[in-house]
Design a protein around this motif. Sequence first.
Motif, mmCIF file in Angstrom:
data_model
loop_
_atom_site.group_PDB
_atom_site.id
_atom_site.type_symbol
_atom_site.label_atom_id
_atom_site.label_comp_id
_atom_site.label_asym_id
_atom_site.label_seq_id
_atom_site.Cartn_x
_atom_site.Cartn_y
_atom_site.Cartn_z
ATOM 1 N N MET A 270 0.907 -1.275 -0.008
ATOM 2 C CA MET A 270 -0.227 -0.019 0.016
ATOM 3 C C MET A 270 0.870 1.378 0.144
ATOM 4 O O MET A 270 1.836 1.276 0.699
ATOM 5 N N ILE A 271 0.419 2.205 -0.995
ATOM 6 C CA ILE A 271 1.036 3.554 -0.951
ATOM 7 C C ILE A 271 0.025 4.800 -0.648
ATOM 8 O O ILE A 271 -1.096 4.637 -1.195
ATOM 9 N N PRO A 272 0.287 5.585 0.474
ATOM 10 C CA PRO A 272 1.513 5.634 1.308
ATOM 11 C C PRO A 272 1.632 4.383 2.078
ATOM 12 O O PRO A 272 0.688 3.849 2.841
ATOM 13 N N ALA A 273 2.957 3.927 2.645
ATOM 14 C CA ALA A 273 3.109 2.776 3.527
ATOM 15 C C ALA A 273 2.766 3.188 4.705
ATOM 16 O O ALA A 273 2.313 2.321 5.623
ATOM 17 N N ARG A 274 2.817 4.477 4.992
ATOM 18 C CA ARG A 274 2.569 4.871 6.390
ATOM 19 C C ARG A 274 2.052 6.291 6.210
ATOM 20 O O ARG A 274 2.634 7.300 5.682
ATOM 21 N N VAL A 275 1.276 6.756 7.072
ATOM 22 C CA VAL A 275 0.709 7.996 7.345
ATOM 23 C C VAL A 275 0.515 8.328 8.734
ATOM 24 O O VAL A 275 -0.200 7.472 9.627
ATOM 25 N N LEU A 276 1.470 9.265 9.294
ATOM 26 C CA LEU A 276 1.693 9.499 10.866
ATOM 27 C C LEU A 276 1.073 10.769 10.995
ATOM 28 O O LEU A 276 1.428 11.857 10.656
ATOM 29 N N ILE A 277 0.164 10.738 11.917
ATOM 30 C CA ILE A 277 -0.459 12.159 12.533
ATOM 31 C C ILE A 277 -0.212 12.206 14.095
ATOM 32 O O ILE A 277 -0.382 11.349 14.838
ATOM 33 N N THR A 278 0.411 13.364 14.436
ATOM 34 C CA THR A 278 0.703 13.847 15.732
ATOM 35 C C THR A 278 -0.018 14.858 16.267
ATOM 36 O O THR A 278 -0.415 15.694 15.290
ATOM 37 N N ALA A 279 0.082 15.178 17.287
ATOM 38 C CA ALA A 279 -0.521 16.158 18.278
ATOM 39 C C ALA A 279 0.528 16.984 18.669
ATOM 40 O O ALA A 279 1.484 16.414 19.499
ATOM 41 N N GLN A 280 0.291 18.348 18.406
ATOM 42 C CA GLN A 280 1.562 19.123 18.999
ATOM 43 C C GLN A 280 0.982 20.389 19.311
ATOM 44 O O GLN A 280 -0.208 20.994 18.732
ATOM 45 N N LEU A 281 1.825 21.335 20.225
ATOM 46 C CA LEU A 281 1.066 22.708 20.779
ATOM 47 C C LEU A 281 2.029 23.579 20.207
ATOM 48 O O LEU A 281 3.273 23.292 20.070
ATOM 49 N N ALA A 282 1.588 24.620 19.857
ATOM 50 C CA ALA A 282 2.232 26.043 19.218
ATOM 51 C C ALA A 282 1.657 27.287 19.598
ATOM 52 O O ALA A 282 0.505 27.211 19.797
ATOM 53 N N VAL A 283 2.456 28.122 19.567
ATOM 54 C CA VAL A 283 2.019 29.580 19.639
ATOM 55 C C VAL A 283 1.539 29.972 18.268
ATOM 56 O O VAL A 283 2.592 30.169 17.426
ATOM 57 N N GLY A 284 0.400 30.083 17.954
ATOM 58 C CA GLY A 284 0.054 30.607 16.560
ATOM 59 C C GLY A 284 0.638 31.755 15.896
ATOM 60 O O GLY A 284 1.101 31.434 14.716
#
Length: 425
Positions: A270-284
């Motif tokens: 399968m392509i994409p072989a991997r989809v990685l989703i992360t949660a992050q915090l930032a100052v907009g």
Amino acid sequence: MMEKDTRQNGELILAQSGPATLLSPMDSMAELNRLLREQLAQDDASPTPSSVVVTGPSQTTVSVSDCATEVVTSMLLANDDKKVQIQLQQLFEKLLVIYQQADISIADRKRQYIAAHGLVMAPDQCVTTQTDTHRVQAFIRGIDAALTKLDREQPEGSLRLLYPACGPFAPLLLPLLTYYRVNERFGRQRLQVTLIDMQPGAVASLQTLVQELQIESFIESILCMDGCDYYSERPFDLLVVEAMQHGFSREGHLPLVQHLVSQLSPHGLMIPARVLITAQLAVGQYEFIERWRNRSANELPLSVERIELGEILSLTKESVSQLQTLNLGIDSSLVTCNQVTIPIIAADLGPQLLLVCTQVFTFGLDKVDEYQSGITHPLPDSQVCINFTPSDPKAGDLLLESGDQIKFYYRLNGLPGFLATKGNA
């Protein structure tokens, strides 16, 4: 205790500044209203791709097949991104002329709507994907590497490739098939491709382009249907899916993968072989304005000035079958995702904006990193308020503090996307 503070206006920031145009988070009704307004205004709007006139020497001197072959050659060498960008633009101009001249009604070019599993974009709005350099290059290199592996490991019979929601240009594959034809890779019947799209205008375009590029021998079928309704009597060896927008939102990538991955052969890829989703915090203000104004800041790693919370979802061929789905009623389903912890945040850092961040690993070492493509721009969730109470509260605001858990779910229906909730300690 939560302090009274003013909400970081992620919507305004993204609409006015930043490296690219991003859409702010909306509920389904607001998004549907926006789409309806767009459709009502399309006839009077500024020129769309179907009304653009392309001029210049690239129209008259080099054939569309030559353009496709040249850009894929450059991509596989991977030694000059600027050259690839120029060549992709030249290919786009050639394809656009063919698309404009094809027998496709204006209604079929402009039709855009929300289906059961996500946004179905108008063909006119899909064609520019061909110029998304990092995305197209990472997928074409990944597909070529995957097919090379399959060709080596499965020397007998046909290799079957399925590409649903491919759009009017099938931009991640048709140039590569043209390169294969010109370079006599994969003989007749060795590689067989099924293209699927819900839009009649996209299907008409595909049929025209396949003839223009002289790649009919690779095409098993071109189908006008929802890929989530497709069943094959024979398994596929390679599944190529790219139906997402930033923050892994709005389009039906996950429902497509859930439905189609079971139709892969045991050795299938399968392509994409991997989809990685992360949660992050930032100052907009820093993430979307200052970083892009200040060149030295833009050269810093993205981790600088961010707080990483952790992985929300990792989608692979293996993991998709392990996802747990909650059915909340007719046409209302959520996929259970991960839970993360909000750390102690120093008060002087200011209000934090929750970002849903995406990396797309196509195959091998090829990937699309954050900000390299429209599909990997971080998506802010301005309804999640951490350590402050907004002065302009809205329905659906989620008030959280340091130490709280954020539990994520993924909406499969309407407009797909992540739902943040307060998790269990």
